[in-house]
Write a protein that holds these residues in place. Sequence first.
Motif, PDB file in Angstrom:
ATOM      1  N   ALA A   1      86.180 122.163  67.183  1.00 29.47           N
ATOM      2  CA  ALA A   1      85.137 121.234  67.614  1.00 29.47           C
ATOM      3  C   ALA A   1      84.671 120.350  66.463  1.00 29.47           C
ATOM      4  CB  ALA A   1      83.965 122.021  68.201  1.00 29.47           C
ATOM      5  N   ASP A   2      84.582 120.938  65.254  1.00 27.72           N
ATOM      6  CA  ASP A   2      84.147 120.158  64.076  1.00 27.72           C
ATOM      7  C   ASP A   2      85.092 118.994  63.822  1.00 27.72           C
ATOM      8  OD1 ASP A   2      82.016 121.826  63.683  1.00 27.72           O
ATOM      9  OD2 ASP A   2      82.992 123.055  62.155  1.00 27.72           O
ATOM     10  N   TYR A   3      86.391 119.251  63.978  1.00 27.08           N
ATOM     11  CA  TYR A   3      87.362 118.190  63.705  1.00 27.08           C
ATOM     12  C   TYR A   3      87.422 117.187  64.854  1.00 27.08           C
ATOM     13  CZ  TYR A   3      91.582 115.843  62.156  1.00 27.08           C
ATOM     14  OH  TYR A   3      92.472 114.883  61.741  1.00 27.08           O
TER      15      TYR A   3
ATOM     16  N   VAL B   1      87.973 119.181  56.450  1.00 26.65           N
ATOM     17  CA  VAL B   1      86.962 119.406  57.486  1.00 26.65           C
ATOM     18  C   VAL B   1      86.706 120.903  57.645  1.00 26.65           C
ATOM     19  CG1 VAL B   1      86.365 119.034  59.901  1.00 26.65           C
ATOM     20  CG2 VAL B   1      87.629 117.276  58.650  1.00 26.65           C
ATOM     21  N   LEU B   2      87.772 121.703  57.617  1.00 25.90           N
ATOM     22  CA  LEU B   2      87.628 123.156  57.722  1.00 25.90           C
ATOM     23  C   LEU B   2      86.775 123.698  56.579  1.00 25.90           C
ATOM     24  CD1 LEU B   2      88.547 125.840  59.124  1.00 25.90           C
ATOM     25  CD2 LEU B   2      90.428 125.884  57.475  1.00 25.90           C
ATOM     26  N   ALA B   3      87.002 123.167  55.371  1.00 26.07           N
ATOM     27  CA  ALA B   3      86.246 123.627  54.196  1.00 26.07           C
ATOM     28  C   ALA B   3      84.816 123.113  54.193  1.00 26.07           C
ATOM     29  CB  ALA B   3      86.961 123.198  52.917  1.00 26.07           C
ATOM     30  N   GLY B   4      84.536 122.095  55.001  1.00 26.13           N
ATOM     31  CA  GLY B   4      83.176 121.562  55.090  1.00 26.13           C
ATOM     32  C   GLY B   4      82.737 120.790  53.862  1.00 26.13           C
ATOM     33  N   VAL B   5      83.678 120.107  53.185  1.00 28.63           N
ATOM     34  CA  VAL B   5      83.356 119.344  51.977  1.00 28.63           C
ATOM     35  C   VAL B   5      83.263 117.858  52.317  1.00 28.63           C
ATOM     36  CG1 VAL B   5      84.057 118.836  49.606  1.00 28.63           C
ATOM     37  CG2 VAL B   5      84.618 121.055  50.613  1.00 28.63           C
TER      38      VAL B   5
ATOM     39  N   MET C   1     101.139 125.917  66.492  1.00 21.20           N
ATOM     40  CA  MET C   1      99.937 126.130  65.696  1.00 21.20           C
ATOM     41  C   MET C   1      98.701 125.618  66.426  1.00 21.20           C
ATOM     42  SD  MET C   1      98.982 127.585  62.952  1.00 21.20           S
ATOM     43  CE  MET C   1     100.505 127.677  62.003  1.00 21.20           C
ATOM     44  N   GLU C   2      97.618 126.388  66.336  1.00 20.02           N
ATOM     45  CA  GLU C   2      96.352 126.005  66.950  1.00 20.02           C
ATOM     46  C   GLU C   2      95.207 126.595  66.137  1.00 20.02           C
ATOM     47  OE1 GLU C   2      96.362 127.700  70.822  1.00 20.02           O
ATOM     48  OE2 GLU C   2      96.382 129.769  70.090  1.00 20.02           O
TER      49      GLU C   2
ATOM     50  N   THR D   1      93.265 128.969  58.248  1.00 25.94           N
ATOM     51  CA  THR D   1      93.417 128.716  56.817  1.00 25.94           C
ATOM     52  C   THR D   1      93.674 127.230  56.616  1.00 25.94           C
ATOM     53  OG1 THR D   1      95.820 129.077  56.839  1.00 25.94           O
ATOM     54  CG2 THR D   1      94.418 131.007  56.442  1.00 25.94           C
ATOM     55  N   ILE D   2      93.430 126.756  55.401  1.00 22.16           N
ATOM     56  CA  ILE D   2      93.625 125.341  55.092  1.00 22.16           C
ATOM     57  C   ILE D   2      95.061 124.936  55.367  1.00 22.16           C
ATOM     58  CG2 ILE D   2      93.646 123.653  53.215  1.00 22.16           C
ATOM     59  CD1 ILE D   2      91.249 125.169  52.012  1.00 22.16           C
ATOM     60  N   HIS D   3      95.996 125.785  54.936  1.00 24.00           N
ATOM     61  CA  HIS D   3      97.410 125.473  55.144  1.00 24.00           C
ATOM     62  C   HIS D   3      97.738 125.353  56.624  1.00 24.00           C
ATOM     63  CE1 HIS D   3     101.800 125.749  54.868  1.00 24.00           C
ATOM     64  NE2 HIS D   3     101.715 126.663  55.817  1.00 24.00           N
ATOM     65  N   ASN D   4      97.275 126.312  57.426  1.00 23.89           N
ATOM     66  CA  ASN D   4      97.675 126.349  58.830  1.00 23.89           C
ATOM     67  C   ASN D   4      97.051 125.244  59.667  1.00 23.89           C
ATOM     68  OD1 ASN D   4      99.390 128.458  58.443  1.00 23.89           O
ATOM     69  ND2 ASN D   4      98.106 130.003  59.386  1.00 23.89           N
ATOM     70  N   VAL D   5      95.776 124.906  59.427  1.00 30.35           N
ATOM     71  CA  VAL D   5      95.174 123.851  60.259  1.00 30.35           C
ATOM     72  C   VAL D   5      95.856 122.509  60.008  1.00 30.35           C
ATOM     73  CG1 VAL D   5      92.957 125.020  60.438  1.00 30.35           C
ATOM     74  CG2 VAL D   5      93.316 123.371  58.582  1.00 30.35           C
ATOM     75  N   ARG D   6      96.427 122.347  58.820  1.00 33.18           N
ATOM     76  CA  ARG D   6      97.160 121.104  58.528  1.00 33.18           C
ATOM     77  C   ARG D   6      98.479 121.038  59.293  1.00 33.18           C
ATOM     78  NH1 ARG D   6      96.086 121.145  51.987  1.00 33.18           N
ATOM     79  NH2 ARG D   6      94.093 120.007  52.017  1.00 33.18           N
ATOM     80  N   GLN D   7      98.948 122.196  59.810  1.00 37.44           N
ATOM     81  CA  GLN D   7     100.190 122.212  60.582  1.00 37.44           C
ATOM     82  C   GLN D   7      99.964 121.843  62.049  1.00 37.44           C
ATOM     83  OE1 GLN D   7     103.132 122.777  58.887  1.00 37.44           O
ATOM     84  NE2 GLN D   7     101.686 122.718  57.180  1.00 37.44           N
TER      85      GLN D   7
END
Length: 535
Positions: free
Chosen positions: A78-80, A157-161, A69-70, A56-62
């Motif tokens: 890989a995208d990030y 990056v997760l959202a791909g915007v 967190m992973e 989720t957006i919240h969790n990847v920021r952690q």
Amino acid sequence: MDTTILNAANNFDPYPDENVLQSIFKQYESVIVQSIITSFGLDFLVKDRHGGDVDTIHNVRQIGIDDKMEYKNSNNAADYDSMPAYSKEIHNEYHRDKNFTQIKSDARKTYNETGQPIKDGYTGGDLHYNKSADPGSRAELDHVKSTKSIYNDRGRVLAGVDGKELANSPDNLVFTNKSLNASMGAMEIPEYIAAHPELDEKTKKNMMKHYETATKNYEAKLARAYYTSPKFASDTAKAAGKVGVQMGLRQLLGFVFTEIWFSIKEEFNRLDVHFGLDLDLGDFFTSIGNGVKNGLHNAKSKYKELFAQFAQGSIAGALSSLTTTLCNIFFTTAKNIVKVIRQSFASIVEAGKILLINPQNYPLGERMRAATKVLATGASVVLGGLVSEAVGKTPIAAIPVVGDIVVTFCGTLCTGIVSCTLLYFLDRSKIINSIVDKLNNLHTIEDDVNYFKRQAELFEQFAAELMKIDLDKFKKETAAFSSAADKISSATSEEELNNILKKELFALGIKPCWEGTHDSFDSFMRDKNARMVFE
């Protein structure tokens, strides 16, 4: 643990003349056995991941802040990781973006044509494009959320915007003076305000107002892009399906292992009766083998129960996975919370089955009691989990190997005692029994349903008789009568109605009652001796 408790809730029904203590602890043995089997032997199947099973957006920021967190999907990681580090070149790319340059160009053009100063979005002062203007009043366009923070945002990056699209959106751009803009650099506004207490309150207020608006719009764009994307839907569906299968398998195996245990126990009792102290070691192992074989046979003979255990576990697991994913959109769900959600859904699914499907066909009162048993014992499971968590924070939990066993057993012990006590109360309490009796005597919609079921059975019998009729002929006749009725109802005059009736009698092959005896229907009706007979 949850499988056993729910089964105990359904099966606990002590005899009125049975010793209360023996009754409770006989049932408690079943609870303890399967709870221990499930807790020690099968928990590896359902591993609670910190932050759930879906990114989720919240969790990847952690990630990088929270050590536990992973990324849950390696493709997202890989995208990030494949992104180049933020640099001067990337900074310049953001500032050369067409949206950014167009807004600057339009503002300069309007200023040159009108000579009207531009308002500073932060200080409220006048801004100019004169080269002679001092830095405190020379107009520059600022990114409210900095280009660096947007570029490096794991959530983006997760959202791909596209970062340039977000950074150079009109709601993220504000004109301010060159001096303030240069001083801010790549700092975010809250960080900059904290580092510069000398700023006046008006400027701070204006800066925070723009920052909050820009952040709100930014987050909304990311949420809309990611949580409506096929990627998120696919990951969520996979996680729910995986946890559902794991939970279903866990409950199914718990059911099987319990059958094996009780079969082995019966074999031990048989050995004690027949051999006593003369027990041979070979007999002992033979007894265990027979117990395992009989237990598996008993489980196989109950394939419906096996399937029900798997189905209920799967539903509860899928619902718990979806719920934790939804929670993780807003905050990180800790493991103990995930366990509470998972155990609670197991109870809710079972109670819902009793209330809505009522497979045992209980009357209303008994149905309410059965559902209450399930929910009450489900609550005792949650209580046991909280006890386990509390014991886990004591020095005992730090003891290698033994610590984990003590923690789990304490939770199981608490769950068993509380659940069995509640079950006994729900079965033996005069107040509860009085309420159940009154509910059983109430007229419910299920009484009506049962009535209509009976009517349906009678209708089936009637339909069987109808099957003897020539259906094709019956359909043609009913269609003809239906067509005639439509024509008659559409008649607008007596003459038209008379003509329609004549035609329909002829079409249906019905001989007019006056034909051969009278000239017309009117003369037939005037004849007192005439008899109306249709052939």
